[in-house]
Enzyme design. Structure first.
Site, PDB file in Angstrom:
ATOM      1  N   THR A  53     -17.393   1.213   3.945  1.00 23.53           N
ATOM      2  CA  THR A  53     -16.065   1.487   4.475  1.00 23.53           C
ATOM      3  C   THR A  53     -16.035   2.933   4.975  1.00 23.53           C
ATOM      4  O   THR A  53     -16.867   3.758   4.567  1.00 23.53           O
ATOM      5  CB  THR A  53     -14.985   1.313   3.396  1.00 23.53           C
ATOM      6  OG1 THR A  53     -15.187   2.307   2.373  1.00 23.53           O
ATOM      7  CG2 THR A  53     -15.034  -0.083   2.781  1.00 23.53           C
TER       8      THR A  53
ATOM      9  N   ASP B 127       0.852  -1.190   0.000  1.00 27.91           N
ATOM     10  CA  ASP B 127       0.000   0.000   0.000  1.00 27.91           C
ATOM     11  C   ASP B 127       0.885   1.235   0.000  1.00 27.91           C
ATOM     12  O   ASP B 127       2.041   1.191   0.453  1.00 27.91           O
ATOM     13  CB  ASP B 127      -0.916   0.014   1.235  1.00 27.91           C
ATOM     14  CG  ASP B 127      -2.229   0.752   0.971  1.00 27.91           C
ATOM     15  OD1 ASP B 127      -2.180   1.984   0.785  1.00 27.91           O
ATOM     16  OD2 ASP B 127      -3.277   0.105   0.947  1.00 27.91           O
TER      17      ASP B 127
ATOM     18  N   ASP C  45       3.823   2.277  -4.311  1.00 29.37           N
ATOM     19  CA  ASP C  45       2.939   3.049  -5.180  1.00 29.37           C
ATOM     20  C   ASP C  45       2.661   2.175  -6.396  1.00 29.37           C
ATOM     21  O   ASP C  45       3.540   1.952  -7.229  1.00 29.37           O
ATOM     22  CB  ASP C  45       3.616   4.359  -5.588  1.00 29.37           C
ATOM     23  CG  ASP C  45       2.768   5.192  -6.538  1.00 29.37           C
ATOM     24  OD1 ASP C  45       1.715   4.703  -7.011  1.00 29.37           O
ATOM     25  OD2 ASP C  45       3.179   6.330  -6.831  1.00 29.37           O
TER      26      ASP C  45
ATOM     27  N   LYS D  28     -12.740  -0.648 -14.469  1.00 23.32           N
ATOM     28  CA  LYS D  28     -13.369  -1.803 -13.836  1.00 23.32           C
ATOM     29  C   LYS D  28     -13.950  -2.762 -14.881  1.00 23.32           C
ATOM     30  O   LYS D  28     -13.972  -3.980 -14.668  1.00 23.32           O
ATOM     31  CB  LYS D  28     -14.444  -1.339 -12.861  1.00 23.32           C
ATOM     32  CG  LYS D  28     -13.873  -0.652 -11.618  1.00 23.32           C
ATOM     33  CD  LYS D  28     -12.918  -1.575 -10.881  1.00 23.32           C
ATOM     34  CE  LYS D  28     -12.347  -0.965  -9.629  1.00 23.32           C
ATOM     35  NZ  LYS D  28     -11.445  -1.892  -8.898  1.00 23.32           N
TER      36      LYS D  28
ATOM     37  N   ASN E 258      -6.407  -6.027  -5.312  1.00 23.54           N
ATOM     38  CA  ASN E 258      -7.459  -5.238  -4.672  1.00 23.54           C
ATOM     39  C   ASN E 258      -7.282  -3.730  -4.822  1.00 23.54           C
ATOM     40  O   ASN E 258      -8.253  -2.986  -4.771  1.00 23.54           O
ATOM     41  CB  ASN E 258      -7.502  -5.589  -3.180  1.00 23.54           C
ATOM     42  CG  ASN E 258      -8.395  -4.666  -2.392  1.00 23.54           C
ATOM     43  OD1 ASN E 258      -9.614  -4.746  -2.455  1.00 23.54           O
ATOM     44  ND2 ASN E 258      -7.785  -3.754  -1.645  1.00 23.54           N
TER      45      ASN E 258
ATOM     46  N   TYR F  71     -12.866   5.553 -14.159  1.00 26.03           N
ATOM     47  CA  TYR F  71     -12.957   4.474 -13.170  1.00 26.03           C
ATOM     48  C   TYR F  71     -13.815   3.331 -13.707  1.00 26.03           C
ATOM     49  O   TYR F  71     -13.448   2.159 -13.607  1.00 26.03           O
ATOM     50  CB  TYR F  71     -13.558   5.023 -11.870  1.00 26.03           C
ATOM     51  CG  TYR F  71     -13.826   3.976 -10.811  1.00 26.03           C
ATOM     52  CD1 TYR F  71     -12.775   3.412 -10.091  1.00 26.03           C
ATOM     53  CD2 TYR F  71     -15.122   3.555 -10.540  1.00 26.03           C
ATOM     54  CE1 TYR F  71     -13.019   2.461  -9.112  1.00 26.03           C
ATOM     55  CE2 TYR F  71     -15.374   2.593  -9.564  1.00 26.03           C
ATOM     56  CZ  TYR F  71     -14.319   2.054  -8.857  1.00 26.03           C
ATOM     57  OH  TYR F  71     -14.561   1.098  -7.894  1.00 26.03           O
TER      58      TYR F  71
END
Length: 253
Positions: free
Chosen positions: A195, A45, A68, A164, A95, A160
């Protein structure tokens, strides 16, 4: 609300699992879920503070590496180092993502390229980094995280959404090519998942009502709900499954 029972997958114990975007949200739930199964968990991460905090909380067999994901050359190097230090990777969970909203007419070429870098490109190169180890073992599992956003046609997020959609296509391509090597590749399409980031950035009372009215189940999915599906796809209990897309959206689409 009743907590879902936790399944135990004995074959996941001592497996080496790599998870991108694992420091928070759904990723952190996936990291914790594999750790509970006795796996050696490597997670990557850009959020260094959260990554170290989670690794400290989990303790033994949890390994955090700062990365990164948009730096593809560095990705290859860090994956190689992690594999040497922890062990050959048996399972990859792609993920990492950032569901940034953006006005259609404000998207520049640079923004478009950056969005695909954050949400799509690294999934291919992370897979490429672990495939040699999996081929040597003649077994392995890759789980790619997409989203129902592209099937819904989510507004104010064309880059985005395009990313996906491409992830599901990438899954089919990899599954077909890697099947003869014993490597399974599947894809999960979460719907809305509760979240802290989603609650902070996007959810208003009106949107909450709209989502719940659209779902068959009148509850928000939570990160452990998605992690449970990842475990199943990574385990040999799903050895008959590859080239599949699992929709986990509480019945939205």
């Amino acid at each position: 609300m009743m907590t879902a029972p936790k399944a135990i997958y004995p074959d996941l114990a001592n497996k080496t699992v790599a998870i991108t975007g694992g420091a928070s949200g759904i990723g952190a739930a996936i990291v914790s879920a594999f750790h509970e199964q006795g796996a050696k968990v490597i997670f990557f991460d850009i959020d260094v503070a959260s990554g170290h905090e989670l690794a400290k909380e989990l303790g033994k067999n949890a390994y955090f590496y700062e990365l990164d994901l948009t730096d593809l050359n560095q990705l290859t190097k860090v994956f190689s180092v992690a594999s040497q230090e922890v062990g050959p990777i048996n399972i990859l969970v792609n993920n990492g993502a950032n569901d940034m909203r953006h006005d259609l007419m404000a998207v520049t070429p640079d923004y478009w390229r950056q969005s695909l870098a954050v949400n799509l490109d690294h999934q291919f190169f992370a897979a490429k980094a672990v495939i040699p180890y999996m081929c040597e073992q003649q077994t392995g599992a890759i789980v790619n995280m997409s989203s129902i956003a592209w099937r819904l046609g989510l507004e104010n997020a064309p880059a985005y959404v395009a990313s996906k959609a491409a992830i599901e296509g990438l899954t089919h391509s990899l599954a077909r090519e890697l099947g003869p090597e014993g490597i399974r590749v599947n894809c999960i399409l979460p719907g809305f998942v509760e979240t802290p980031k989603q609650l902070e950035k996007w959810i208003t009372p009106d949107i909450q009502e709209q989502i719940l009215n659209s779902q068959c189940l009148k509850r928000f999915n939570k990160p452990p709900d998605i992690a449970n599906i990842v475990l199943m796809l990574a385990s040999d209990v799903s050895q008959a499954m590859t080239n599949q897309t699992i929709v986990a959206d509480a019945g939205w689409i």
